[in-house]
Motif scaffolding. Structure first.
Motif, PDB file in Angstrom:
ATOM      1  N   GLY A 141       1.705  28.464  -0.911  1.00 46.83           N
ATOM      2  CA  GLY A 141       2.091  27.066  -1.036  1.00 46.83           C
ATOM      3  C   GLY A 141       2.275  26.396   0.310  1.00 46.83           C
ATOM      4  O   GLY A 141       1.995  25.200   0.477  1.00 46.83           O
ATOM      5  N   GLY A 142       2.723  27.155   1.306  1.00 41.94           N
ATOM      6  CA  GLY A 142       2.889  26.603   2.638  1.00 41.94           C
ATOM      7  C   GLY A 142       1.575  26.239   3.295  1.00 41.94           C
ATOM      8  O   GLY A 142       1.498  25.302   4.093  1.00 41.94           O
ATOM      9  N   ASP A 143       0.522  26.968   2.960  1.00 46.07           N
ATOM     10  CA  ASP A 143      -0.797  26.667   3.522  1.00 46.07           C
ATOM     11  C   ASP A 143      -1.290  25.290   3.092  1.00 46.07           C
ATOM     12  O   ASP A 143      -2.107  24.670   3.774  1.00 46.07           O
ATOM     13  N   ARG A 144      -0.816  24.801   1.934  1.00 43.44           N
ATOM     14  CA  ARG A 144      -1.303  23.531   1.381  1.00 43.44           C
ATOM     15  C   ARG A 144      -0.368  22.356   1.647  1.00 43.44           C
ATOM     16  O   ARG A 144      -0.715  21.207   1.356  1.00 43.44           O
ATOM     17  N   ALA A 145       0.829  22.622   2.183  1.00 44.15           N
ATOM     18  CA  ALA A 145       1.855  21.583   2.266  1.00 44.15           C
ATOM     19  C   ALA A 145       1.424  20.396   3.116  1.00 44.15           C
ATOM     20  O   ALA A 145       1.592  19.231   2.726  1.00 44.15           O
ATOM     21  N   GLY A 146       0.894  20.656   4.303  1.00 49.00           N
ATOM     22  CA  GLY A 146       0.499  19.560   5.177  1.00 49.00           C
ATOM     23  C   GLY A 146      -0.589  18.691   4.572  1.00 49.00           C
ATOM     24  O   GLY A 146      -0.522  17.460   4.632  1.00 49.00           O
ATOM     25  N   LYS A 147      -1.583  19.324   3.964  1.00 47.06           N
ATOM     26  CA  LYS A 147      -2.687  18.579   3.352  1.00 47.06           C
ATOM     27  C   LYS A 147      -2.205  17.734   2.182  1.00 47.06           C
ATOM     28  O   LYS A 147      -2.738  16.650   1.929  1.00 47.06           O
ATOM     29  N   PHE A 148      -1.190  18.224   1.468  1.00 47.07           N
ATOM     30  CA  PHE A 148      -0.665  17.458   0.335  1.00 47.07           C
ATOM     31  C   PHE A 148       0.157  16.267   0.807  1.00 47.07           C
ATOM     32  O   PHE A 148       0.011  15.153   0.297  1.00 47.07           O
ATOM     33  N   LEU A 149       1.010  16.479   1.785  1.00 50.45           N
ATOM     34  CA  LEU A 149       1.916  15.427   2.221  1.00 50.45           C
ATOM     35  C   LEU A 149       1.237  14.396   3.108  1.00 50.45           C
ATOM     36  O   LEU A 149       1.561  13.204   3.038  1.00 50.45           O
ATOM     37  N   ALA A 150       0.323  14.838   3.951  1.00 47.46           N
ATOM     38  CA  ALA A 150      -0.328  13.925   4.899  1.00 47.46           C
ATOM     39  C   ALA A 150      -1.841  14.100   4.823  1.00 47.46           C
ATOM     40  O   ALA A 150      -2.484  14.525   5.787  1.00 47.46           O
ATOM     41  N   PRO A 151      -2.440  13.764   3.694  1.00 52.45           N
ATOM     42  CA  PRO A 151      -3.880  13.977   3.502  1.00 52.45           C
ATOM     43  C   PRO A 151      -4.711  12.936   4.246  1.00 52.45           C
ATOM     44  O   PRO A 151      -4.188  11.923   4.736  1.00 52.45           O
ATOM     45  N   GLY A 152      -6.013  13.198   4.293  1.00 48.63           N
ATOM     46  CA  GLY A 152      -6.932  12.187   4.785  1.00 48.63           C
ATOM     47  C   GLY A 152      -7.104  11.081   3.758  1.00 48.63           C
ATOM     48  O   GLY A 152      -6.483  11.098   2.689  1.00 48.63           O
ATOM     49  N   ARG A 153      -7.959  10.116   4.061  1.00 51.17           N
ATOM     50  CA  ARG A 153      -8.108   8.961   3.176  1.00 51.17           C
ATOM     51  C   ARG A 153      -8.565   9.380   1.774  1.00 51.17           C
ATOM     52  O   ARG A 153      -7.953   8.997   0.772  1.00 51.17           O
ATOM     53  N   PHE A 154      -9.624  10.185   1.693  1.00 47.87           N
ATOM     54  CA  PHE A 154     -10.113  10.621   0.388  1.00 47.87           C
ATOM     55  C   PHE A 154      -9.113  11.579  -0.269  1.00 47.87           C
ATOM     56  O   PHE A 154      -8.862  11.506  -1.477  1.00 47.87           O
ATOM     57  N   GLY A 155      -8.522  12.465   0.531  1.00 48.15           N
ATOM     58  CA  GLY A 155      -7.542  13.411  -0.007  1.00 48.15           C
ATOM     59  C   GLY A 155      -6.339  12.712  -0.596  1.00 48.15           C
ATOM     60  O   GLY A 155      -5.791  13.139  -1.610  1.00 48.15           O
ATOM     61  N   GLY A 156      -5.907  11.612   0.032  1.00 45.44           N
ATOM     62  CA  GLY A 156      -4.776  10.865  -0.504  1.00 45.44           C
ATOM     63  C   GLY A 156      -5.101  10.231  -1.840  1.00 45.44           C
ATOM     64  O   GLY A 156      -4.279  10.223  -2.762  1.00 45.44           O
ATOM     65  N   TRP A 157      -6.320   9.690  -1.937  1.00 44.56           N
ATOM     66  CA  TRP A 157      -6.738   9.102  -3.208  1.00 44.56           C
ATOM     67  C   TRP A 157      -6.780  10.155  -4.308  1.00 44.56           C
ATOM     68  O   TRP A 157      -6.305   9.927  -5.429  1.00 44.56           O
ATOM     69  N   MET A 158      -7.301  11.353  -3.993  1.00 38.34           N
ATOM     70  CA  MET A 158      -7.380  12.432  -4.981  1.00 38.34           C
ATOM     71  C   MET A 158      -5.985  12.918  -5.368  1.00 38.34           C
ATOM     72  O   MET A 158      -5.704  13.160  -6.548  1.00 38.34           O
ATOM     73  N   ARG A 159      -5.105  13.065  -4.390  1.00 34.32           N
ATOM     74  CA  ARG A 159      -3.731  13.512  -4.690  1.00 34.32           C
ATOM     75  C   ARG A 159      -3.047  12.550  -5.642  1.00 34.32           C
ATOM     76  O   ARG A 159      -2.436  12.959  -6.644  1.00 34.32           O
ATOM     77  N   ASN A 160      -3.131  11.276  -5.347  1.00 34.72           N
ATOM     78  CA  ASN A 160      -2.456  10.289  -6.190  1.00 34.72           C
ATOM     79  C   ASN A 160      -3.045  10.260  -7.590  1.00 34.72           C
ATOM     80  O   ASN A 160      -2.311  10.115  -8.582  1.00 34.72           O
ATOM     81  N   LEU A 161      -4.351  10.434  -7.686  1.00 36.51           N
ATOM     82  CA  LEU A 161      -5.005  10.443  -8.989  1.00 36.51           C
ATOM     83  C   LEU A 161      -4.596  11.655  -9.805  1.00 36.51           C
ATOM     84  O   LEU A 161      -4.216  11.540 -10.979  1.00 36.51           O
ATOM     85  N   MET A 162      -4.632  12.828  -9.193  1.00 39.00           N
ATOM     86  CA  MET A 162      -4.345  14.070  -9.925  1.00 39.00           C
ATOM     87  C   MET A 162      -2.864  14.195 -10.261  1.00 39.00           C
ATOM     88  O   MET A 162      -2.498  14.534 -11.385  1.00 39.00           O
TER      89      MET A 162
END
Length: 397
Positions: A340-361
């Motif tokens: 879970g720690g490996d994914r924490a940064g990407k979840f909290l501070a994603p790139g532009r597309f990653g942020g859109w996907m996080r919010n959608l999912m």
């Protein structure tokens, strides 16, 4: 007396281990570099029956429930503060969330009568011999112990002295995290409000105990930075540079950072040590298998301390057998939590597309509930020995 044990570190794993060992007849000393118990810091959480069972067996669960925060819902907003994603309190807060300083205080209270605490000092040299470990402290004091346990966190001094330099064991996961306190300058909802720019998150939430205070939390993507961990002004400059031009509440939060006296700043990282013991020295908690965020390190440290103490008692003085069984029993569980720690940064501070996907999912109730369940499944994936029964059997023998 079962033996003299030195524990380096008085945050979570150290006092928990001191509690168990002190109650079982060990002569325990805990040394902590800070001059007193640390205050401040973010909330920490416990998840699932495994964590709660160990807390209950330790006798601290009722005390922690009295100071529980009630969880920390997270709301992500755009620059006009329109809601993009809302996450419930249990997402970040688990089954039981408390402030780190409250956890530290409770663990200390339950172990202080069975362990000696030495604040404002640290281990600077260790000589591991056939009959014990000769320890030199920064104060100049010299003492001998049967065992030494490094419970001194990701940047463990004991690990460096005995196992090797930090860069061999600590992996930078591409992000940095910071927290600091400030006056509560506006009406804030329960939990926190967070704002993303690509690769960055800055958020603010009201203090759970003092409504006049607030806390800032920031994450930003970055390659490894060369900085002095003890130079707070340098760390302030790095944070200010990372969030320059972000907008929303960032300018006000960064202005408060200039006078904050409780700044925490570190990389999001992961600790991997090939073997958790060497001779009469062993590692526990973040020193052995830490993850800065998302790795359930607090709950993992509590369980690890229980298992290590139980194996030391069961081994009846054979530290080699105890250390080997502790690691064999616990390593797989700890590594599962670290993911879970490996994914924490990407979840909290994603790139532009990653942020859109996080919010959608995460805006999908089914997917959100599935993620919450997966978190509970990970924390329960360990067969927990009932060392209390073993202790009772030994006393009756």
């Amino acid at each position: 007396m079962r033996g003299r044990v030195l524990i380096s570190g008085a945050s979570v794993a150290g006092p928990a281990l001191a509690c168990w060992l002190g109650r079982r007849g060990f002569e325990v000393t805990v040394v902590e570099i800070a001059p007193a118990l640390r205050t401040g810091g973010a909330a920490v959480d416990f998840r699932g029956d495994l964590h709660l069972t160990v807390l209950e067996r330790m006798g601290v669960l009722a005390d922690l429930r009295e100071v529980r925060t009630g969880g920390s819902p997270m709301t992500f907003v755009d620059d006009r503060e329109r809601t993009l994603l809302e996450l419930p309190a249990e997402f970040a807060g688990g089954d039981l969330e408390v402030l780190r300083e409250d956890l530290s205080r409770v663990l200390h209270a339950h172990s202080a009568d069975v362990a000696e605490y030495v604040f404002g000092d640290r281990v600077v040299d260790l000589v591991d011999g056939p009959d014990g470990v000769d320890v030199t402290f920064a104060s100049g004091a010299q003492r001998s112990f049967d065992l030494v346990i490094g419970a001194d966190g990701v940047h463990s001094g004991v690990r460096r002295l005995v196992f090797g330099p930090e860069e061999r064991f600590v992996s930078h996961l591409g992000y940095y995290v910071a927290t600091w306190g400030l006056p509560n300058y506006r009406a804030l909802p329960p939990g926190s409000l967070g704002h993303n720019r690509p690769g960055r998150l800055i958020s603010v939430g009201v203090d759970r105990r003092d409504p006049a205070r607030a806390g800032a939390f920031a994450v930003f993507k970055s390659p490894r930075l060369d900085y002095d961990r003890h130079d707070v002004d340098q760390q302030r400059r790095l944070i200010a540079k990372a969030f320059a031009g972000v907008g929303w509440e960032a300018p006000r939060l960064l202005a408060a950072l200039e006078s904050a006296d409780d700044l925490f700043f570190d990389s999001i990282n992961r600790v991997d040590v090939e073997s958790w013991s060497r001779g009469r020295v062993a590692l526990v908690g973040d020193a052995a298998c830490g993850a800065t965020l998302g790795g359930m390190g607090t709950g993992s440290a509590i369980v690890a301390s229980y298992v290590l103490a139980g194996e030391l008692v069961a081994a009846d003085g054979d530290h080699r057998a105890a250390f080997a069984r502790y690691e064999s029993r616990f390593r797989g569980y700890a590594q599962g939590c670290q993911v879970g720690g490996d994914r924490a940064g990407k979840f909290l501070a994603p790139g532009r597309f990653g942020g859109w996907m996080r919010n959608l999912m995460m805006g999908n109730e089914f997917l959100l509930n599935r993620m919450l369940q997966l978190g509970k499944d990970v924390t329960g994936d360990l067969e927990l020995p009932d060392y209390e029964l073993n202790f009772a059997a030994r006393r009756g023998a």
